[in-house]
Scaffold this active site. Structure first.
Site, short mmCIF file in Angstrom:
data_model
loop_
_atom_site.label_atom_id
_atom_site.label_comp_id
_atom_site.label_asym_id
_atom_site.label_seq_id
_atom_site.Cartn_x
_atom_site.Cartn_y
_atom_site.Cartn_z
N HIS A 79 0.83 -1.21 0.00
CA HIS A 79 0.00 0.00 0.00
C HIS A 79 0.86 1.26 0.00
CE1 HIS A 79 0.85 0.72 4.28
NE2 HIS A 79 0.48 -0.54 4.55
N CYS A 87 2.92 -4.66 6.85
CA CYS A 87 2.70 -4.59 5.41
C CYS A 87 3.94 -4.04 4.70
CB CYS A 87 1.50 -3.69 5.11
SG CYS A 87 -0.07 -4.33 5.74
#
Length: 170
Positions: A79, A87
């Site tokens: 992202h 992440c």
């Protein structure tokens, strides 16, 4: 990416990871703030154009190998927004380009998009530096997949065999 009608893939562009969390070693359980290491696939359902982190896509963690080792976790994304707790955070401009490539591959019929996440470039010298790590065997398995990808210019396919990663000869 693979140019139309070409047999081999080519590197379109390299993108630096703007933020990740944890230390060397694969993600093992939900909430450990580790970033996964290994081989994953983005499926069409994993695309998230309405992400709170600009744009995002789910890498499909845990994969079959992770599940064979009872690893847990969910919603591991690539992202934007330069922040991470497990992440892979890219810059917003980087995720815009990456997301568009992934989305277009899936829209044009590709069933999934492979994602290979290495903690470092697995050269013999680097692997030697990590020889005493509890993850040394895993990284040696990953190195074989890296070598396959570099040699064939196609993404390595791997499977779990008795707790180890094995490159599937294609």
């Amino acid at each position: 990416m693979k140019p139309d009608k070409a047999e081999c893939y080519m590197i379109a562009k390299r993108y630096p990871i703007a933020a990740w969390s944890g230390k060397l070693g694969p993600k093992e359980k939900e909430g450990d703030r580790q970033t996964p290491e290994g081989f994953y696939e983005v499926e069409p359902s994993g695309l998230n154009p309405r992400s709170n982190y600009h744009l995002s896509f789910n890498i499909g963690y845990p994969n079959a190998y992770d599940r064979s080792l009872n690893r847990t976790g969910s919603f591991i994304m690539v992202h934007g927004r330069d922040v991470s707790i497990g992440c892979l955070a890219m810059t917003d401009s980087g995720i815009e380009e990456i997301y568009t490539m992934v989305e277009q591959a899936l829209v044009h019929g590709q069933k999934n998009v492979p994602v290979q996440i290495y903690p470092f470039v697995p050269t013999p010298a680097r692997l030697s530096e990590e020889k005493d790590s509890p993850h040394a065997a895993f990284w040696a398995d990953m190195a074989r997949a890296w070598d396959w990808t570099e040699r064939t210019r196609t993404p390595a396919r791997v499977k779990a065999v008795h707790g180890r990663l094995v490159v599937v000869e294609q």
